[in-house]
Design an enzyme around this catalytic site. Sequence first.
Site, mmCIF file in Angstrom:
data_model
loop_
_atom_site.group_PDB
_atom_site.id
_atom_site.type_symbol
_atom_site.label_atom_id
_atom_site.label_comp_id
_atom_site.label_asym_id
_atom_site.label_seq_id
_atom_site.Cartn_x
_atom_site.Cartn_y
_atom_site.Cartn_z
ATOM 1 N N HIS A 269 40.066 30.841 34.833
ATOM 2 C CA HIS A 269 39.670 30.935 36.238
ATOM 3 C C HIS A 269 39.717 29.554 36.909
ATOM 4 O O HIS A 269 40.388 29.369 37.936
ATOM 5 C CB HIS A 269 38.265 31.537 36.335
ATOM 6 C CG HIS A 269 37.760 31.694 37.733
ATOM 7 N ND1 HIS A 269 37.812 32.883 38.412
ATOM 8 C CD2 HIS A 269 37.201 30.797 38.589
ATOM 9 C CE1 HIS A 269 37.311 32.727 39.626
ATOM 10 N NE2 HIS A 269 36.933 31.466 39.763
ATOM 11 N N GLU A 270 39.022 28.600 36.314
ATOM 12 C CA GLU A 270 38.980 27.261 36.924
ATOM 13 C C GLU A 270 40.360 26.604 36.910
ATOM 14 O O GLU A 270 40.721 25.883 37.841
ATOM 15 C CB GLU A 270 37.948 26.374 36.223
ATOM 16 C CG GLU A 270 36.512 26.902 36.241
ATOM 17 C CD GLU A 270 35.982 27.259 37.628
ATOM 18 O OE1 GLU A 270 36.491 26.709 38.622
ATOM 19 O OE2 GLU A 270 35.084 28.115 37.716
ATOM 20 N N HIS A 273 42.288 27.570 39.909
ATOM 21 C CA HIS A 273 41.964 26.662 41.019
ATOM 22 C C HIS A 273 42.669 25.318 40.822
ATOM 23 O O HIS A 273 43.222 24.737 41.756
ATOM 24 C CB HIS A 273 40.452 26.425 41.088
ATOM 25 C CG HIS A 273 39.649 27.593 41.582
ATOM 26 N ND1 HIS A 273 39.867 28.168 42.801
ATOM 27 C CD2 HIS A 273 38.608 28.273 41.037
ATOM 28 C CE1 HIS A 273 38.988 29.157 42.999
ATOM 29 N NE2 HIS A 273 38.219 29.247 41.932
ATOM 30 N N GLU A 299 40.714 31.406 45.718
ATOM 31 C CA GLU A 299 40.211 32.375 44.733
ATOM 32 C C GLU A 299 41.332 33.283 44.216
ATOM 33 O O GLU A 299 41.264 33.784 43.101
ATOM 34 C CB GLU A 299 39.076 33.200 45.360
ATOM 35 C CG GLU A 299 38.290 34.050 44.395
ATOM 36 C CD GLU A 299 37.299 33.267 43.521
ATOM 37 O OE1 GLU A 299 37.188 32.034 43.673
ATOM 38 O OE2 GLU A 299 36.653 33.907 42.666
#
Lengths: 500, 500
Positions: A269-270, A273, A299
Amino acid sequence: MSDYPNLPPAYQNLHSRMREAALIHSTASVLHWDLEAYQPPQGSAWRGEQLAWLSGQAHRLTTAPEVEAWLHACEDAGLEAGSVAEVNVREWRRDYDRNAKLPAELVEEFSRVTSTAHAVWAEARQESDFRKFQPVLEKIVELNQRKADAWGWNTCRYDALMDVYEPGANSADIAQLFSELGPQLRELIGPAAERSARVPADLLAGHYPVAAQQAFNAEVLAAIGFDTTAGRVDTALHPFCTSLGPRDTRLTTRYSEENFLESLSGVLHEAGHGLYEQGLLAAEWGLPMGEAVSLGIHESQSRLWENHIGGSVLFWEKWLPAALKHFPNLAGHTPEQLTAAAARVQPGFIRVEADEVTYDQHVILRFEIEREIINGDLAVRDIPARWNERFEQLLGLAVPDDRRGCLQDVHWSHGSFGYFCTYSLGNLNAAQLMATARQQLRGLESELALGSYSTLLGWLRENVHQHGRRYLPQDLMRAATGSPTGISAHLAHLRGKYLS
Amino acid sequence: MSDYPNLPPAYQNLHSRMREAALIHSTASVLHWDLEAYQPPQGSAWRGEQLAWLSGQAHRLTTAPEVEAWLHACEDAGLEAGSVAEVNVREWRRDYDRNAKLPAELVEEFSRVTSTAHAVWAEARQESDFRKFQPVLEKIVELNQRKADAWGWNTCRYDALMDVYEPGANSADIAQLFSELGPQLRELIGPAAERSARVPADLLAGHYPVAAQQAFNAEVLAAIGFDTTAGRVDTALHPFCTSLGPRDTRLTTRYSEENFLESLSGVLHEAGHGLYEQGLLAAEWGLPMGEAVSLGIHESQSRLWENHIGGSVLFWEKWLPAALKHFPNLAGHTPEQLTAAAARVQPGFIRVEADEVTYDQHVILRFEIEREIINGDLAVRDIPARWNERFEQLLGLAVPDDRRGCLQDVHWSHGSFGYFCTYSLGNLNAAQLMATARQQLRGLESELALGSYSTLLGWLRENVHQHGRRYLPQDLMRAATGSPTGISAHLAHLRGKYLS
């Protein structure tokens, strides 16, 4: 000698001023990153003073009267349409006006009220007593309404607040999307949860040492293209991604030694980003052309890598052998079992613990309530009743108390209204971008099966990352996928993953 | 309402200005710390710009004309002698004059020359060719002479340069000390090395995992009083200690899995610096009354904990059982064996690898050569010959090449002259402070044998740490030990440890 010989001096002044502001903001990011990842507890008071000083310097530089004069001069100069300079000036104007339109006393009162609200909220949540939070929340809502009015709005006051996080967002359009999404998710939840329940709860029970998780995560990160010569991974209680400069992107995650999937999906997830940040134009870093366009697009990148890549059977077909070397107790499991174990569906009360299928219902609830409150259609005192009623409709559960209901999120105590919907926009955008990439890129599936992600990353760089703030988010989605954000790709993804 | 109702407004202005400068300097320290401990390689260019911006802001604020006016007003106001305010003003004046006396063009030229000198030095060292470094070193020497003349001096130009690191230092006094110390060390080296050679080289051979070293070091750190709620330990290639604020002191170390003593002695050394930082007055942090007084006093704190505590048999009598839990292969060893293994003496060419007995000879050599060069008694081109001649007298070894001789240190390429002697002042001060503490504190030995260090730390806090820059270093030594820095305590310590 000028860096921009064909551009007016006012542009050169603005560019140099805004680059200075970017140096200051990124310095504050280093201090924040350290605060979250490493700082010993007694250091925080001084750190607060350092951050306040930096914030004051940046504010002074970006709101000075000469900035307005330079903006005017640039706007009068007729910069080439679509050029980097024109995009920067347009977005500097957006940022400047947003600051300039707020009266100083409103900014001060907002800061004063929200600085005390967090403690009030924390106590109210602890005691599960909404009445304790109600007075300060009423004040925060009123201040947000005044902010929206100062900024101005067309059809709906709430739009002005959403615009901070999602430029150009139209809450009527989003309400329409959500009104279609909610019932379809509601139908999906039951069967998906039922199927999940058939996966044994202790399927992956075992001990997963942190060092082994870090080693495995590092292999995955390198494969998806996160550049650790221009970034790194640290540990923090609340995982996040931050850029400290054009080639310095920091991810954080946390580790459970009982469950290696938590740090893996967190890192994916990170890193989503982080790949967006690493894909921005380094030469324009910190200026609009080198900045992320919105939270809903940001996102989408995290969700794409977390759910569409990391959450797929293809992923585990490739990565199970590598995982086995780090986690011997996975021996005997199939890629399908790992995928299912990583994608358990079970309705619950807490948004941050929600699975991929139920998550958007939590967001829809908050979006509806925020919009009603800011637009004056719902009183703050009626939030708990409204929350519990809609929660049962959306998720089929009766909320037992406010702690597990309308007091669970920190956002309102910070004064943030208009933020929540970007989580679901991210989910919708991720699915739509991924579906388009699949259509446009021949052989993508076979590449993903081999653990080769460069074609996909290249497509995201070309269609999303490199544009910075050139397009409004919905224009970016149109350009990349042919249509604005919709719900069909996301629903097709969920149905394919959880029902087929 | 004023914070200092009984002090003139000029003091309040100065205090607030210098506190702002402290916020900026400490922000730069966070960025430097991250740069050394964590920053990915590609991030360094932007980091350089952030640091340059911060440095420019601090310079502007501390050298502004109003600072001079405020200083004058405070000096005319007759502040109470010995008060915190009087000490701060006196030291602000010292700092201000040091900056103000340097012509801007000298500062610029110094910065320009030293920014290229490092690469020249690195290449010269690589090729072991002093002639390559000679021209830029001649320029650096000339600029340092001009600096010294701008600052002013009485008996000796070199004193003005030393004063930056060791306020009030008198190089004639230090030369006198060193002329007595050198021959006595020379006599000690042979027998100490001979005794060392009897300790088997593979005595502690084994594998020492980093995590086990970290756990053991943490136990020792907690015992000596380093507060990890106001500090922490990280890993860096070149170990250091830095304070990022009044209650945020960071140590770094490096680990060899073949030799746990390297990180242990490194951590004790840096923690000695850290305990000094943690013992400064927090309320005056970043202002003279809350700042370390000199490098020679700072180094006394690191050497005291590294050599006088960590290097003692008493230490291993207490800590061997705890070490055994982390390093099972130490089983069967005695405290005496560990102490001897940690204190091997062998003359070598490289200062940073030198043991406690030979170290000062390396420093004496550099001090003598620097002083002759700056005072105009030695030409830069004659450094290699002079170095090799004195090295053989001091350490009994013939220097094989300049790489292992006069090109080994980075300091001159940075433009630093006057720094080296503070290493040995640290050794001398450490022994003298420790000897005084032993005389004044009844029962200290029994406390140290039990691993209780709070009485010793309390004595250092009272006699050294809390005073900040109140006294010049030699006045501080007089107040704490009854006499200025001398050589007898250090020699007694070395003789007791290495010959008895």
